[in-house]
Design an enzyme around this catalytic site. Structure first.
Site, PDB file in Angstrom:
ATOM      1  N   CYS A  27       0.840  -1.208   0.000  1.00 28.56           N
ATOM      2  CA  CYS A  27       0.000   0.000   0.000  1.00 28.56           C
ATOM      3  C   CYS A  27       0.878   1.263   0.000  1.00 28.56           C
ATOM      4  O   CYS A  27       1.690   1.464   0.906  1.00 28.56           O
ATOM      5  CB  CYS A  27      -0.896  -0.007   1.238  1.00 28.56           C
ATOM      6  SG  CYS A  27      -1.756   1.563   1.474  1.00 28.56           S
ATOM      7  N   LYS A  54     -10.297  -8.808   6.391  1.00 29.01           N
ATOM      8  CA  LYS A  54      -9.721  -8.017   7.493  1.00 29.01           C
ATOM      9  C   LYS A  54     -10.005  -8.640   8.849  1.00 29.01           C
ATOM     10  O   LYS A  54     -11.139  -9.062   9.108  1.00 29.01           O
ATOM     11  CB  LYS A  54     -10.327  -6.604   7.462  1.00 29.01           C
ATOM     12  CG  LYS A  54      -9.955  -5.840   6.206  1.00 29.01           C
ATOM     13  CD  LYS A  54     -10.706  -4.526   6.097  1.00 29.01           C
ATOM     14  CE  LYS A  54     -10.389  -3.884   4.754  1.00 29.01           C
ATOM     15  NZ  LYS A  54     -11.247  -2.770   4.416  1.00 29.01           N
ATOM     16  N   VAL A  67      -5.852   1.137   5.807  1.00 26.75           N
ATOM     17  CA  VAL A  67      -4.485   1.276   6.319  1.00 26.75           C
ATOM     18  C   VAL A  67      -3.834   2.429   5.566  1.00 26.75           C
ATOM     19  O   VAL A  67      -4.205   2.690   4.417  1.00 26.75           O
ATOM     20  CB  VAL A  67      -3.673  -0.026   6.132  1.00 26.75           C
ATOM     21  CG1 VAL A  67      -4.234  -1.136   6.969  1.00 26.75           C
ATOM     22  CG2 VAL A  67      -3.568  -0.435   4.666  1.00 26.75           C
ATOM     23  N   SER A  81      -2.820   8.509   6.131  1.00 24.95           N
ATOM     24  CA  SER A  81      -1.365   8.725   6.055  1.00 24.95           C
ATOM     25  C   SER A  81      -0.961  10.171   6.335  1.00 24.95           C
ATOM     26  O   SER A  81      -0.008  10.416   7.083  1.00 24.95           O
ATOM     27  CB  SER A  81      -0.831   8.283   4.684  1.00 24.95           C
ATOM     28  OG  SER A  81      -1.479   8.976   3.640  1.00 24.95           O
TER      29      SER A  81
HETATM   30  N1  LIG Z   1      -6.535   8.549   2.386  1.00 18.09           N
HETATM   31  C1  LIG Z   1      -6.046   7.321   2.974  1.00 18.09           C
HETATM   32  C2  LIG Z   1      -6.135   6.219   1.947  1.00 18.09           C
HETATM   33  C3  LIG Z   1      -5.717   4.880   2.519  1.00 18.09           C
HETATM   34  C4  LIG Z   1      -6.144   3.734   1.599  1.00 18.09           C
HETATM   35  O1  LIG Z   1      -6.982   3.896   0.700  1.00 18.09           O
HETATM   36  N2  LIG Z   1      -5.573   2.570   1.843  1.00 18.09           N
HETATM   37  C5  LIG Z   1      -6.011   1.399   1.137  1.00 18.09           C
HETATM   38  C6  LIG Z   1      -4.892   0.404   0.899  1.00 18.09           C
HETATM   39  S1  LIG Z   1      -3.632   1.017  -0.170  1.00 18.09           S
HETATM   40  C7  LIG Z   1      -7.035   0.683   2.010  1.00 18.09           C
HETATM   41  O2  LIG Z   1      -6.857   0.558   3.191  1.00 18.09           O
HETATM   42  N3  LIG Z   1      -8.116   0.228   1.406  1.00 18.09           N
HETATM   43  C8  LIG Z   1      -9.166  -0.414   2.139  1.00 18.09           C
HETATM   44  C9  LIG Z   1      -9.657  -1.634   1.479  1.00 18.09           C
HETATM   45  O3  LIG Z   1      -9.036  -2.086   0.507  1.00 18.09           O
HETATM   46  O4  LIG Z   1     -10.646  -2.177   1.958  1.00 18.09           O
HETATM   47  C10 LIG Z   1      -4.625   7.532   3.479  1.00 18.09           C
HETATM   48  O5  LIG Z   1      -3.940   8.428   2.968  1.00 18.09           O
HETATM   49  O6  LIG Z   1      -4.209   6.827   4.414  1.00 18.09           O
END
Ligand SMILES: N[C@@H](CCC(=O)N[C@@H](CS)C(=O)NCC(=O)O)C(=O)O
Length: 254
Positions: A27, A54, A67, A81
């Site tokens: 990620c 999860k 995450v 993040s």
């Molecule tokens: N805006 C968030 C975006 C985080 C995000 O989209 N992470 C993805 C993984 S790269 C995630 O957790 N997706 C949830 C899922 O796949 O259910 C950040 O900057 O942390």
């Protein structure tokens, strides 16, 4: 460090007293926070999460199930993040990663904002290729050009100055992944060294930053994971070697 991704039914590892980051190895958003933790020489534990199955306890730390999430005290967490990284920078100021000038901090945010169309184009190319439009490829190159111009205007080795900062660690995880696209047959996303001379020098410098080197994956590795995810079966544990043969109990002799 185990590269195994925990999933539904797995127990939450015991809290060690260190900061703990819930992440997924591939990620880019989680990588942003890993880089900041590394750059600040902070002690932390990493817990990788299988995002398709999860563990129930993830939602105690990250209500949306995304995450990265940072457990800053036992049972207490923040997520996103950018929010995590600004928190870390303010809470642990020994290695400052942002300018003390409010205008420069605003300009750094604009750099990240202007780069977001390139990020979206990358996601479409990597994971939803049939939806790819020529305008997205254009946006991708506009993003790269914008970044190159910014580096030229600033005239420093990194966007942050002579040392990398938050703005560099925010953008880097995407640049790292962009190099996988030509390997996936998307040659229109290649970063041509002649056209992008300044940007290429920057990319090579970033690869050698210790915080980055400790976590960076090769374009081939990103390409392999991306292929598995694009097929709908992400191989989260492809780097994990913790289950290999020798730890299994031997079969008793009859
Ligand atoms: N805006 C968030 C975006 C985080 C995000 O989209 N992470 C993805 C993984 S790269 C995630 O957790 N997706 C949830 C899922 O796949 O259910 C950040 O900057 O942390």
């Amino acid at each position: 460090m185990s590269e195994k991704h925990l999933q539904t039914g797995d127990v939450l590892p015991q809290y060690s007293g260190k900061l703990r980051l819930f992440a997924m190895r591939f990620c880019p958003y989680a990588e942003r926070s890993v880089l900041v933790l590394n750059a600040k020489n902070l002690q932390y534990d990493l817990v990788f999460i299988n995002l398709d199955h999860k563990p129930e306890w993830l939602f105690n730390f990250s209500p949306k199930g995304t995450v990265p999430a940072l457990e800053y005290e036992q049972g207490k967490a923040i997520f996103d993040s950018n929010i995590i990284n600004v928190y870390l920078d303010e809470k642990y100021p020994d290695v400052p990663l942002q300018s003390s000038d409010p205008l420069r901090r605003a300009q750094d945010k604009l750099v990240v904002e202007n780069f977001s169309a390139a990020q979206s184009a990358y996601y479409t190319a990597a994971f939803n290729a049939p939806a790819l439009q020529p305008s997205m490829v254009e946006n991708y190159h506009k993003g790269l050009n914008g970044l190159q111009k910014e580096l030229e205007t600033r005239g420093t080795k990194y966007l942050n100055g002579n040392e990398p900062g938050l703005v560099d660690y925010t953008i880097w995880p995407f640049l790292e992944r962009f190099e996988a696209l030509p390997l996936l047959g998307k040659s229109e996303f290649a970063i041509d060294k002649t056209k992008y001379e300044i940007l290429t020098t920057y990319i090579e410098a970033m690869k050698n930053v210790p915080a980055v080197r400790a976590y960076r994956l090769a374009p081939e590795t990103h390409a392999k994971f991306t292929e598995s995810r694009a097929k709908g079966d992400p191989d989260y544990n492809m780097l994990d070697s913790s289950d290999v043969c020798c730890m299994r109990p031997r079969k008793k002799k009859e």
